[in-house]
Write a protein that holds these residues in place. Structure first.
Motif, short mmCIF file in Angstrom:
data_model
loop_
_atom_site.label_atom_id
_atom_site.label_comp_id
_atom_site.label_asym_id
_atom_site.label_seq_id
_atom_site.Cartn_x
_atom_site.Cartn_y
_atom_site.Cartn_z
N TYR A 15 -1.36 4.83 -2.65
CA TYR A 15 0.08 4.80 -1.67
C TYR A 15 0.60 6.24 -0.90
O TYR A 15 0.42 5.85 0.79
CB TYR A 15 1.22 4.08 -2.31
CG TYR A 15 1.40 2.45 -2.55
CD1 TYR A 15 1.95 2.28 -1.26
CD2 TYR A 15 1.08 2.09 -3.76
CE1 TYR A 15 1.88 0.54 -0.87
CE2 TYR A 15 0.84 0.98 -3.37
CZ TYR A 15 1.91 0.06 -2.33
OH TYR A 15 2.07 -1.19 -2.34
N GLN A 16 0.11 7.44 -2.00
CA GLN A 16 0.27 8.86 -1.15
C GLN A 16 -1.02 8.92 -0.21
O GLN A 16 -0.76 9.65 1.16
CB GLN A 16 0.73 9.31 -2.27
CG GLN A 16 1.82 9.46 -3.07
CD GLN A 16 2.73 10.14 -2.07
OE1 GLN A 16 2.24 10.55 -0.68
NE2 GLN A 16 3.55 10.15 -2.47
N PHE A 17 -2.35 7.83 -0.30
CA PHE A 17 -3.67 8.50 0.39
C PHE A 17 -3.21 8.03 1.69
O PHE A 17 -3.74 8.16 2.19
CB PHE A 17 -4.74 7.61 -0.28
CG PHE A 17 -6.24 7.69 0.02
CD1 PHE A 17 -6.43 9.04 -0.27
CD2 PHE A 17 -6.13 6.84 0.93
CE1 PHE A 17 -8.59 9.34 0.84
CE2 PHE A 17 -7.34 6.49 1.31
CZ PHE A 17 -8.69 8.26 1.60
N ARG A 18 -2.73 6.41 1.12
CA ARG A 18 -3.08 5.88 2.78
C ARG A 18 -2.35 6.59 3.36
O ARG A 18 -0.86 6.85 3.85
CB ARG A 18 -2.55 4.02 2.33
CG ARG A 18 -3.03 3.42 3.47
CD ARG A 18 -1.79 2.25 3.48
NE ARG A 18 -0.59 2.50 4.52
CZ ARG A 18 -0.18 3.17 5.76
NH1 ARG A 18 -0.99 3.16 6.39
NH2 ARG A 18 0.97 3.59 5.94
N HIS A 19 -2.54 5.98 5.16
CA HIS A 19 -1.83 6.19 6.53
C HIS A 19 -2.53 5.79 7.31
O HIS A 19 -3.42 5.13 7.05
CB HIS A 19 -1.77 7.97 6.54
CG HIS A 19 -3.14 8.47 7.29
ND1 HIS A 19 -4.39 8.06 6.42
CD2 HIS A 19 -3.95 9.17 7.97
CE1 HIS A 19 -5.09 8.60 6.96
NE2 HIS A 19 -5.11 9.08 7.88
N ILE A 38 -12.10 -5.49 -0.17
CA ILE A 38 -10.86 -5.42 0.87
C ILE A 38 -10.67 -7.62 1.21
O ILE A 38 -9.34 -7.65 0.93
CB ILE A 38 -11.23 -4.63 1.77
CG1 ILE A 38 -11.68 -3.13 1.12
CG2 ILE A 38 -10.09 -4.41 2.57
CD1 ILE A 38 -11.74 -2.04 2.46
N LEU A 39 -11.76 -7.71 1.33
CA LEU A 39 -11.13 -9.45 2.43
C LEU A 39 -10.76 -9.88 1.62
O LEU A 39 -9.56 -11.04 0.89
CB LEU A 39 -12.91 -9.93 3.55
CG LEU A 39 -13.52 -9.20 4.32
CD1 LEU A 39 -14.54 -9.27 4.40
CD2 LEU A 39 -11.84 -9.28 5.08
N GLU A 40 -11.59 -10.06 0.23
CA GLU A 40 -10.99 -10.77 -1.01
C GLU A 40 -9.44 -10.48 -1.61
O GLU A 40 -8.64 -11.37 -1.93
CB GLU A 40 -11.42 -10.77 -2.39
CG GLU A 40 -11.60 -11.61 -3.63
CD GLU A 40 -11.59 -13.01 -2.84
OE1 GLU A 40 -11.64 -13.47 -4.25
OE2 GLU A 40 -12.80 -13.08 -1.55
N THR A 41 -8.97 -9.59 -1.44
CA THR A 41 -7.34 -9.13 -1.95
C THR A 41 -6.99 -10.12 -0.41
O THR A 41 -5.59 -9.93 -0.54
CB THR A 41 -7.46 -7.18 -1.78
OG1 THR A 41 -7.21 -6.18 -0.42
CG2 THR A 41 -8.23 -7.22 -2.46
N GLY A 42 -7.40 -9.74 0.64
CA GLY A 42 -6.47 -10.76 1.72
C GLY A 42 -6.86 -12.39 1.67
O GLY A 42 -5.48 -12.60 1.57
N MET A 157 -4.63 -6.02 2.15
CA MET A 157 -5.67 -5.16 1.97
C MET A 157 -5.31 -3.73 2.18
O MET A 157 -6.76 -3.26 1.91
CB MET A 157 -6.13 -6.39 3.82
CG MET A 157 -6.72 -7.20 3.00
SD MET A 157 -6.97 -8.00 4.38
CE MET A 157 -8.29 -7.72 5.58
N MET A 158 -4.89 -3.25 3.40
CA MET A 158 -4.41 -2.30 3.31
C MET A 158 -4.28 -1.15 1.85
O MET A 158 -4.96 0.40 1.67
CB MET A 158 -3.99 -1.64 3.62
CG MET A 158 -3.96 -1.68 5.78
SD MET A 158 -2.96 -1.43 7.22
CE MET A 158 -1.12 -1.63 6.00
N THR A 159 -3.84 -1.62 0.64
CA THR A 159 -3.98 -0.97 -0.55
C THR A 159 -4.86 -0.94 -1.72
O THR A 159 -5.00 0.07 -1.51
CB THR A 159 -2.07 -1.84 -1.02
OG1 THR A 159 -1.10 -1.68 0.10
CG2 THR A 159 -2.21 -0.84 -2.84
N GLN A 163 -7.05 1.90 -2.78
CA GLN A 163 -7.31 1.91 -4.18
C GLN A 163 -8.65 2.47 -4.22
O GLN A 163 -9.30 3.36 -5.07
CB GLN A 163 -7.01 1.46 -5.03
CG GLN A 163 -5.16 0.88 -4.98
CD GLN A 163 -4.68 -0.03 -5.95
OE1 GLN A 163 -4.96 -1.09 -5.40
NE2 GLN A 163 -4.29 0.10 -7.00
N ILE A 164 -9.79 2.15 -3.29
CA ILE A 164 -10.85 2.49 -3.83
C ILE A 164 -11.38 3.96 -2.65
O ILE A 164 -12.92 4.00 -1.89
CB ILE A 164 -12.06 1.75 -3.24
CG1 ILE A 164 -12.11 0.35 -1.93
CG2 ILE A 164 -11.39 0.63 -4.13
CD1 ILE A 164 -12.90 -0.06 -1.62
#
Length: 225
Positions: A15-19, A38-42, A157-159, A163-164
């Motif tokens: 969460y700190q990494f994401r912007h 990523i698509l699979e998490t969606g 998807m963004m989270t 994470q990767i």
């Protein structure tokens, strides 16, 4: 440190990494297996009634990206540079009425519900639409309700990307009418069965972002005991 504490620390790091990445390194591409993740998490995201009223359209075609650029003011840096650019569509009224073929197929063949459960849920959902939330009073109400579901998938998807180590940016800055016309001409909206909800870009950052700023937890959380 316990395993659980390690997991929590890694999640918070993501969460700190994401912007909201405004420009990506165009020379770097996301590996196929990473974007499939990523698509699979969606795909696995929750939705109201479990009705999955979404479609994720991955736009890799440079010509289509070029058509979208002049009418997507919020994606000026992302459309030309993102490794992957996603349109999150929502299903429209034809598929979201209680007795629609889409929902009946979903309940019967995907969720494999018994006939009595299908009938019960159909009736409950019909009442939810018509009386509880009055979603059929205006066509926009139903579209907005379905569009909310796509944001659940988008957040996941963004989270997951963060994470990767993959950057992303949600994008609402576009001309809905003109963009929809372009997508309709491309056949992406399937004669009005889908509508654009939100866009998202994924890739690797070109520049480091400024430090994350947020209000304190005390400012945004209220406990009722």
């Amino acid at each position: 440190m316990t395993v659980q504490a390690n997991v929590k620390e890694e999640i918070l790091k993501a969460y700190q990494f994401r912007h909201a990445c405004k420009e990506f390194d165009a020379s770097r591409k996301i590996a196929d297996e990473d974007f499939e993740f990523i698509l699979e998490t969606g795909r696995l995201s929750p939705s109201s009634f479990g009705f999955e009223p979404w479609r994720f359209v991955v736009v890799q075609n440079p010509e289509l990206r070029g058509k979208l650029l002049p009418v997507s003011w919020g994606a000026q840096g992302q459309l030309p540079t993102a490794s992957h650019f996603v349109l999150l569509l929502t299903r429209t009224k034809e598929d979201l009425l209680a007795n629609s073929a889409y929902l009946q197929n979903l309940m019967e063949n995907v969720h494999q519900m018994p006939d009595d459960v299908v009938a019960m849920l159909t009736g409950f959902y019909k009442n939810f639409q018509e009386n509880t939330c009055k979603l059929l009073d205006d066509e926009r109400y139903l579209l907005d309700w379905a569009g909310k579901q796509t944001y659940i998938a988008l957040g996941n998807m963004m989270t997951a990307a963060a994470q990767i180590g993959i950057d992303s940016c949600p994008i609402e800055g576009f001309d809905p009418e003109t963009v929809s016309q372009i997508l309709a001409e491309e056949g992406i909206l399937e004669d009005g069965r889908f509508a654009l909800s939100v866009m998202a870009a994924f890739g690797y950052r070109k520049n480091e972002p400024r430090p994350k700023t947020r209000q304190s937890q005390d400012s945004v959380v209220k406990w009722v005991l």
